[in-house]
Design a protein around this motif. Structure first.
Motif, mmCIF file in Angstrom:
data_model
loop_
_atom_site.group_PDB
_atom_site.id
_atom_site.type_symbol
_atom_site.label_atom_id
_atom_site.label_comp_id
_atom_site.label_asym_id
_atom_site.label_seq_id
_atom_site.Cartn_x
_atom_site.Cartn_y
_atom_site.Cartn_z
ATOM 1 N N ILE A 98 0.848 -1.204 0.000
ATOM 2 C CA ILE A 98 0.000 0.000 0.000
ATOM 3 C C ILE A 98 0.879 1.248 0.000
ATOM 4 O O ILE A 98 0.633 2.206 -0.738
ATOM 5 C CB ILE A 98 -0.949 -0.012 1.216
ATOM 6 N N ASN A 99 1.924 1.235 0.814
ATOM 7 C CA ASN A 99 2.872 2.360 0.873
ATOM 8 C C ASN A 99 3.492 2.602 -0.505
ATOM 9 O O ASN A 99 3.559 3.743 -0.982
ATOM 10 C CB ASN A 99 3.954 2.047 1.908
ATOM 11 N N GLN A 100 3.920 1.513 -1.160
ATOM 12 C CA GLN A 100 4.569 1.635 -2.474
ATOM 13 C C GLN A 100 3.598 2.160 -3.537
ATOM 14 O O GLN A 100 3.981 2.906 -4.421
ATOM 15 C CB GLN A 100 5.126 0.269 -2.880
ATOM 16 N N SER A 101 2.317 1.755 -3.421
ATOM 17 C CA SER A 101 1.348 2.170 -4.436
ATOM 18 C C SER A 101 1.082 3.680 -4.405
ATOM 19 O O SER A 101 0.596 4.253 -5.386
ATOM 20 C CB SER A 101 0.034 1.415 -4.235
ATOM 21 N N PHE A 102 1.391 4.359 -3.273
ATOM 22 C CA PHE A 102 1.164 5.806 -3.166
ATOM 23 C C PHE A 102 2.428 6.614 -3.484
ATOM 24 O O PHE A 102 2.452 7.818 -3.229
ATOM 25 C CB PHE A 102 0.696 6.154 -1.748
#
Length: 724
Positions: free
Chosen positions: A439-443
């Motif tokens: 999730i962190n990487q997707s933002f």
């Protein structure tokens, strides 16, 4: 005078001794009746009734020896009928009594051993072990030869209850082969072997051992009941689908429950004697009852007279009060009926309005997807053809607007789906650390664009591998983090996950999303989770968005059995937090939410594709997209022709629109699958509230691509069906 006193005293003592003797006879009589009902008539219901009668007479005469014999007999009856809780209650009474009075015998040992096996069934191992130890100790005290086989049986039963089936098999086989003089232990061991093989689904071995147990019981008349073994044989035969054998054992089982009409002369005489004794007891009980009734009548006659007068006075006052209140109640009842009718009508109107709203939004959202697919598709194709710089800005704006509108439509559909309660909560294994990092990487891009310092704080104490619904959890966190980043330019955003409770295989985690952005005014906090709510018109115009994200989050968290909390101050920031319960998983898994990777599509060249699509614009867009990857495309505009074409020609893949004139795409796919089960068929659909992926796949489709589809996802799905 002295002679008269002596005669009266003698008569009283004689009467008392006769009464005591009658009660003792009554206890034995009812125990015999109970045993006869069970052993000869196979009537458990009557046996239990007579055993309870024996208990009543034992209590009345304070005959503890007979009382606990009766409890033992009643507990054994409940055990035979698989009423384990009732059996435990009665047998514990016996065990405690014999232990307090330091009575040791094989019967007492058997009671404690039986309690041990019952608590094993309930998986209460410490209590079971306590009773097994008591039984073993008593057998040793009485120098019984059953002590060693009992210890081995205990070991086997404990292993079986602990699901260590292979070790339990070794123990029971050893008992069955080496305890030739202890037939009861041998029968129990053989029967337990049958039960274990049944659990392991080796029904042939289970049948063999059950038959052996039946033979041993019939030859020795000791050990477990024949009914229990026959019941096991019936179940095993049905699992082996040998219904003839099952029927034969069922007949034997039913024969055991039939009343023997052709009783011997001895049984007939026994029943006659029982009847005569029963009649005598009824006469004695009737006389005693009449005597007691007369004493009670004399004792309470005056009190009843006084109470009658008082009651008459009270009833007179109540009658007058009820008469006055009756008119008031009648009026109130009529008023209440009118109000209830009004409320019912308003409720029906509200439900109708809610349903109409849901159907309208679903229909509008669905219908918007088809033209939106054309807008996004044509925009993508134009961007691929290297437009002029002056045109590029227009196309980028058009692409942004199309994506924004698609996001809005998806949010509307999600709200409708959640409100319709047509939501399934998954229970799958996932890794919390991997999910949070993905999730962190997707933002990444959004964080960089808004100049955000994003912090991921994980404090879950080794509880990374869990069982739950990672998709819904990701949806919640993505919405909350997206909100925080959007309203916190040049600031800090934190995702904190902490273990707050842990017990056995369960863990409770707290999720916190916190920022130092613009915050929410206090008067807006109460309604911030309502649909289409964004605090103010100015915020909507400045930051954009649909105002549905938080509403979706709240509904999903409620579906997962929790609630979301909010703390916020204007210009200081906002904090969202909630708790969720998960089951632990011992197997390491990777989260189902993974960052998408760029896949090469060279394997699509020269592949033949049949496109079944009735909309001309969608035909043009989809055909152009597949031809851009070197595929050869044939177009059919209805379901009937697609079936005929597939019968005549061979294609590498089929792209099937769900909504077609005539028969729709699902029906066409079902027909194609009757003669072609190998060609991949991908559903193309502007999916609505009443459609779902599982429903479409059930017709034989291999995958689903939702309109308007993202080009890269579209190519990845098709490419996955061809080896690289």
């Amino acid at each position: 005078m002295k002679k008269l006193f002596f005669l009266l005293t003698f008569f009283s003592l004689f009467t008392f001794s006769q009464s005591k003797k009658n009660h003792l006879d009554s206890i034995n009589y009812f125990l015999e009746l109970a045993n006869y009902s069970y052993e000869e008539k196979y009537n458990s219901k009557d046996a239990i009734k007579y055993a309870q009668k024996a208990i009543e007479f034992s209590k009345a005469t304070k005959n503890n020896e007979k009382l606990y014999d009766s409890y033992y007999f009643l507990g054994s009856l409940h055990l035979e009928n698989n009423n384990y809780n009732d059996a435990i209650i009665n047998l514990i009474k016996c065990s405690n009594y014999y232990e307090i009075n330091k009575i040791s015998s094989s019967k007492v040992a058997k009671i404690n051993y039986t309690l041990g096996t019952l608590y094993l069934e309930k998986r209460k191992f410490s209590i079971a072990k306590m009773y097994f130890n008591k039984a073993y100790s008593i057998y040793n005290q009485t120098n019984s030869s059953e002590a060693f086989p009992l210890l081995e049986l205990q070991k086997g039963l404990t292993l079986k209850a602990s699901n260590k089936l292979d070790e339990a098999i070794d123990v029971f086989k050893d008992i069955a082969e080496n305890n030739k003089d202890m037939e009861s232990s041998k029968i129990e061991a053989v029967f337990q072997l049958s039960k274990i093989y049944y659990l392991k689904k080796d029904y042939k071995k289970a049948l063999t051992y059950s038959k052996k147990a039946l033979d041993l019981v019939e030859n020795n008349s000791v050990g477990i009941s024949k009914k229990k073994i026959l019941n096991n044989l019936i179940l095993i035969s049905e699992k082996l689908e040998d219904y003839k054998l099952s029927n034969a054992y069922l007949k034997q089982y039913l024969t055991l429950n039939e009343i023997k009409n052709n009783s011997s002369i001895t049984n007939t005489e026994f029943l006659i004697n029982k009847k005569e004794h029963d009649n005598q007891l009824e006469i004695v009980e009737k006389l005693e009852k009449e005597k007691n009734d007369q004493l009670k009548s004399i004792r309470f006659s005056r009190l009843i007279s006084i109470m009658s007068i008082v009651l008459i006075a009270i009833l007179s006052l109540l009658s007058f009060s009820l008469y006055k209140n009756n008119k008031i109640r009648t009026f109130t009842y009529k008023l209440l009926q009118d109000k209830n009718k009004e409320l019912t009508e308003q409720k029906e109107k509200a439900e109708f309005a809610s349903k109409a709203r849901s159907e309208f939004l679903s229909t509008v959202s669905h219908e918007l997807r088809t033209p939106l697919n054309a807008i996004n598709g044509i925009t993508y194709l134009l961007l691929q053809e290297k437009p002029k710089k002056s045109q590029l800005n227009y196309l980028k704006s058009l692409e942004f607007s199309g994506n924004y509108l698609l996001s809005f439509i998806n949010d509307i559909l999600e709200i409708n789906r959640l409100e319709s309660n047509n939501v399934h909560v998954e229970k799958i294994k996932f890794n919390m650390v991997e999910l949070a990092k993905n999730i962190n990487q997707s933002f990444g891009g959004f964080i960089s664009k808004n100049n955000i310092t994003f912090k991921l704080d994980l404090n879950i104490k080794g509880n990374e591998n869990l069982i739950g619904d990672p998709t819904k959890l990701s949806q919640i966190l993505i919405n909350l983090i997206n909100n925080s980043i959007k309203f916190t330019k040049n600031g800090n955003v934190t995702l904190r996950i902490t273990t707050i409770a842990e017990k056995n295989d369960h863990v409770t985690l707290q999720f916190v999303v916190e920022d130092n952005g613009i915050g929410i005014p206090e008067d807006k906090i109460e309604n911030i989770f309502d649909s289409f709510s964004q605090g103010s018109v100015e915020i909507n115009r400045t930051y954009g968005g649909t105002g549905l994200g938080l509403s979706i989050v709240k509904k999903i968290i409620e579906i997962l059995g929790s609630e979301i909390h909010l703390e916020s101050k204007v210009n200081e920031g906002t904090k969202f937090y909630f708790n969720l319960n998960f089951n632990k998983s011992d197997i390491k898994t990777i989260s189902s939410i993974e960052v998408s990777q760029i896949v090469s599509h060279d394997n699509l060249k020269n592949k033949t594709v049949l496109l079944v699509e009735d909309n001309k614009i969608n035909q043009m867009i989809t055909k152009k997209m597949v031809e851009n990857k070197g595929m050869i495309c044939t177009i059919i505009d209805n379901g009937e022709d697609s079936i005929t074409t597939m019968q005549k020609e061979k294609f590498d893949i089929v792209l099937m629109d769900v909504h077609l004139p005539g028969i729709n795409g699902t029906e066409a796919t079902a027909e194609i699958r009757k003669f072609d089960t190998t060609t991949p068929i991908i559903a193309l659909t502007a999916i609505s509230l009443n459609e779902n992926r599982e429903m479409l796949l059930s017709f034989g489709m291999n995958d689903v691509v939702t309109k308007p589809f993202a080009p890269e996802h579209f190519y990845n799905v098709i490419s996955s069906y061809f080896p690289s």
